[in-house]
Structures are given as C-alpha cells and as structure tokens.
Design an enzyme around this catalytic site. Structure first.
Site, PDB file in Angstrom:
ATOM      1  N   SER A  21     -29.759  29.157  62.154  1.00 32.09           N
ATOM      2  CA  SER A  21     -28.356  29.683  62.075  1.00 32.09           C
ATOM      3  C   SER A  21     -28.000  30.736  63.043  1.00 32.09           C
ATOM      4  CB  SER A  21     -28.253  29.993  60.479  1.00 32.09           C
ATOM      5  OG  SER A  21     -27.031  30.253  60.255  1.00 32.09           O
ATOM      6  N   ASP A  71     -29.401  24.347  64.033  1.00 26.72           N
ATOM      7  CA  ASP A  71     -28.148  24.590  63.595  1.00 26.72           C
ATOM      8  C   ASP A  71     -27.533  25.952  63.423  1.00 26.72           C
ATOM      9  OD1 ASP A  71     -25.934  22.647  62.326  1.00 26.72           O
ATOM     10  OD2 ASP A  71     -26.249  23.811  60.450  1.00 26.72           O
ATOM     11  N   ARG A 122     -22.424  34.245  72.587  1.00 30.61           N
ATOM     12  CA  ARG A 122     -23.244  33.174  71.545  1.00 30.61           C
ATOM     13  C   ARG A 122     -24.318  32.715  72.438  1.00 30.61           C
ATOM     14  NH1 ARG A 122     -21.865  28.737  74.220  1.00 30.61           N
ATOM     15  NH2 ARG A 122     -19.776  28.353  74.953  1.00 30.61           N
ATOM     16  N   ASP A 140     -26.284  30.051  74.794  1.00 31.67           N
ATOM     17  CA  ASP A 140     -25.620  28.998  75.744  1.00 31.67           C
ATOM     18  C   ASP A 140     -26.777  28.599  76.694  1.00 31.67           C
ATOM     19  OD1 ASP A 140     -24.979  30.318  78.721  1.00 31.67           O
ATOM     20  OD2 ASP A 140     -25.146  31.849  77.351  1.00 31.67           O
ATOM     21  N   ASP A 160     -29.453  30.974  78.706  1.00 31.39           N
ATOM     22  CA  ASP A 160     -30.024  32.063  77.775  1.00 31.39           C
ATOM     23  C   ASP A 160     -31.653  32.022  78.118  1.00 31.39           C
ATOM     24  OD1 ASP A 160     -27.942  33.664  77.047  1.00 31.39           O
ATOM     25  OD2 ASP A 160     -27.626  32.305  75.136  1.00 31.39           O
ATOM     26  N   HIS A 184     -26.912  22.309  56.277  1.00 31.77           N
ATOM     27  CA  HIS A 184     -27.368  23.325  57.163  1.00 31.77           C
ATOM     28  C   HIS A 184     -28.647  23.400  57.295  1.00 31.77           C
ATOM     29  CE1 HIS A 184     -26.459  26.768  59.553  1.00 31.77           C
ATOM     30  NE2 HIS A 184     -26.648  27.699  58.803  1.00 31.77           N
TER      31      HIS A 184
END
Length: 452
Positions: free
Chosen positions: A158, A182, A196, A198, A201, A252
């Site tokens: 998460s 997720d 975020r 991607d 990374d 989730h």
C-alpha cells in the site's frame, strides 16, 4: 545443584554480563496514540533463517557489530503502509518466515508505525518521504560495508510501496527490485512519477493490483503490473457495507495474501499479458507470444526466466484469476468451439468437468456470446478445482428465452486446452446438439487435429 549455586554466587560477587536474550518486536500502538498522532521513528528489525521468530534491532549508523547481518547475502526489506489503528500488521510474521526460508536471505522489517499510525492519512503520506530518507540512508551504510544495491529487494504494501519507490529514486534506481503490493491510490492517483512508485525506481519493478477502484492505484506503475481478477473486486470479499471493516479492506489486503501464497508455493499464479481484463476473459490473450522466448510471467518471488524480457518490453500488463479462498488457485482451460447454425444464437455457456465423483463448474457469463454459422469462438474457462483425469464434460447453453420454441445450438467441434499443463492431453468432442437451457454430457477423446 551445587554447581548452579556456585555459579550464582560468583555472578553476584564478580558481576555477570549475560548476553541479551530478548527479541525486539514491532511497535504496537493503540487507537488513542493513533488518534493523537505519532512522530516519525523508524525501527529496523533483522530476521534470518536462523532466527525467523526473533527480531534484532539494527543500528542506523553502526553495522560493524552486527554478526547476524551478513551483507554478502540478498536482503529483502518489508515496508508496511498506513496504520490507522496503530496495531501491527497481521501478515508481517508470516511473510518474515517465508522470506527467511529463501536461500541466504536477510529479512529486514521496516517498522515505521510511529509515523504511519495516525488517524489523519494526510500526515502518514507526508511522513512517507522522511521514512524513505531514513531507509535510503541505512542502505547507503550497507553499501559502504560491502552490500550490493542490486541484491536488495524492497517489498512495499500500500503506502509502503510508494515509500519503496521514494527509496529507489533516492538511490538513483540502482536497487535490484521493488515489489509493490496494491500500491496506495488516494493522494497518488494522477500524480507525476517523481511523487509515486514508477519503473525507474529499481532495476526491476513488479506490482500487484487488487483494489484499484478504492484504496489501490489504478494505472501501471512497474515494468510489469499484475491485475488479479481484473485488479478491483476480489472473489470472496464482502459486497455489502454491513460486513463491517472487511468490506473496506478485504480487496486491498488480498494483495498480501496472494503474495504469501506465492511465497509458500501453494499456488502458481501464471499471468497472461493483455491490453484489458475483458480481452483476457474473452480468451484473446492466452499465450505469451509478446514475451517469447521467455515463459509466461508468474506472480510471486521467483522472476527468473522472464524478468529481463519484461524489462526490455517496457511496461506490461498481465492478468490472472483466483478463487475466493486460500490458496486461491484456479484451473484454466482455453475453450474453442465451432458452431453450425443457419441463424445467429446468443447466450452464455456453463461447463462442468467430472472426475469420478468429483465435479467442478464454471459459468462463462461476463458477457453474452454471439454464435454464428460456421464460426470459431474462443472462451476462457476457469475452475475452482483442478480435476485430472477429466472423464466427462457437461455443457449447457443458456439464453434469456423463457417462452416460445426451444432454440438449438450445433457444435461441430469443441476443444479444451489445459493452460499451464503442457503435458496433459487436449480434450475434444465432435458434432453435439445443444438445446437451450438443457445440459448435455459427453466423454472427451483425444483431438484429431493438431489445432484449430
């Protein structure tokens, strides 16, 4: 007894310095602390195959006195996400055991519960950058002591997936692998890649989506993005708000449980590259030609054989389906039918496989299928049980017709190809007349043609 008393007396007078035997544990907070808010503090807990039940807190600054931390081994770092109640994640211990069971692997649990535990999600998101800076500083210390960045695998759940992405970006994308389970969607959907997770990374980024319409991220984030059951509603999760907390978190959390099953090798989640879940369900993407000569990708820990091809291909979407309960394995068949009817017929198909007294059934009802004269139709049939050998097949053609004449559907040929089981025979039958809403059964036989 005398020798024990003698040792005790010597300790009392000379002063014994016994080794620390206590285990360090994950921070356990209560809802009151979460409601009041917590200041960020990052704790790193080391587990190995020799001590999977006992965590040892690592120093952020001094790795010279850490005999259990063998930096020549691979290191998996587990990063949890937002913790609104402050309680430890229920899955961490299980994941530690399974990761520590891999060959020569250090497992480091990143405990940033003080910072992630906050009733205000915005605060936890704000803390994620600082948590990432702390982790990247520690990894740089590891590198200074001989660790290779390519041997480090970050596993983030998460919000933890984006923390892993920030760490990777701070280390110039040289981390070996990031697995996002997720990744969080709220406050991250639509933001630029720098804000975020991607693909830049890490050397390899794989992502699993299970709740992309609510708590998870919608779009692709990695070199390969797996979409379980389409990436949104997971089978077995509540559909009603009256189910309580589970209604909000089940989809989730399923990402973690699927990863645990893959780690435990209780299920092999073979996925198929495809442009959409609808095309996957229609049976249009049941080969892995775009990745040849690599095999089909399999979601989980072991990515050998197909990882490099995926990285070269660019961003890839891959789909697989699961059952409602652990170990979540589906048995899949490609179904090819050739129909012979003067007039077009519309309907859905229900298939049953029989092996002795065992029966498993599937309804291919995600959309109404159009059957035309001498037309080949392909479908994907997925069963909750893997029955072998298949001794009988039952098929039912269902229409919305309630009154009027009974329509018939003539199948010149039907063939079932087991997916993921190359050593099993293809199952065929020829010239079957189906009357709508009536089940017909037949015994399959080896196919006469190599394919159609």
């Amino acid at each position: 007894m005398k020798s024990y008393l003698l040792l005790l007396l010597l300790c009392l007078f000379a002063g014994c310095k016994g080794q620390k035997s206590e285990c360090d544990s994950f921070t356990d907070l209560n809802f009151h602390e979460s409601f009041m808010g917590t200041n960020l503090s990052v704790k790193l807990l080391l587990y190995t195959g020799a001590n999977p039940d006992c965590g040892h807190q690592l120093s952020h600054h001094d790795l010279t006195h850490q005999p259990l931390f063998n930096l020549s081994r691979r290191t998996a770092m587990v990063i949890h996400g937002y913790r609104p109640t402050g309680a430890p994640p229920i899955w961490v211990s299980h994941m530690v055991h399974l990761l520590a069971g891999q060959d020569d692997t250090n497992v480091v649990v990143v405990d940033w519960n003080r910072g992630a535990a906050n009733i205000n999600y915005f605060t936890a998101v704000a803390n994620s950058r600082s948590a990432a800076a702390n982790i990247s500083g520690f990894i740089q210390k590891m590198q200074e002591h001989g660790a290779s960045l390519s041997s480090i695998h970050l596993i983030g759940m998460s919000l933890g997936a984006h923390v892993a992405g920030f760490v990777g970006a701070m280390l110039k994308g040289k981390i070996g692998r990031i697995t996002g389970l997720d990744p969080a969607g709220p406050l991250f959907n639509g933001v630029p890649p720098a804000d975020r997770l991607d693909p830049t990374d890490a050397l390899f980024v794989d992502v699993l989506h299970t709740d992309m319409n609510t708590l998870g991220y919608k779009e692709s984030l990695g070199h390969i993005d797996f979409y379980a059951n389409g990436g949104a509603d997971q089978p077995g999760c509540p559909k009603s708000i009256f189910a309580g907390k589970s209604y909000f978190v089940c989809n989730h959390q399923r990402a973690v449980f699927l990863f645990l099953c893959a780690l435990n090798k209780t299920c092999s989640f073979t996925a198929y590259p495809c442009s959409s879940y609808s095309d996957f369900q229609d049976g249009r993407c049941l080969s892995c030609e775009p990745l040849r000569p690599a095999p089909c990708p399999v979601f989980g820990y072991d990515v050998r054989g197909w990882r490099d091809i995926v990285v070269q291909q660019g961003q890839t979407r891959a789909y697989f389906s699961t059952t409602a309960e652990s170990p979540y394995c589906k048995s899949s068949y490609r179904v090819d039918m050739v129909t012979w009817n003067q007039f077009t017929r519309w309907g859905i198909v229900v298939l049953k496989l029989h092996s002795g007294r065992r029966v498993t059934e599937t309804r291919m009802d995600h959309k109404v299928i159009r059957f035309e004269q001498y037309t080949a139709t392909r479908m994907l049939a997925q069963f909750d049980e893997d029955l072998h050998p298949v001794q009988k097949i039952s098929i039912r053609f269902i229409t919305g017709n309630i009154i009027g004449p009974k329509y018939k559907l003539r199948l010149l040929r039907i063939r079932l190809t087991p997916l993921g089981e190359p050593n099993r025979l293809l199952l065929c039958c020829y010239d079957i007349i189906l009357e709508e809403n009536t089940e017909a059964s037949f015994r399959p036989r080896p196919c006469e043609e190599p394919g159609f």
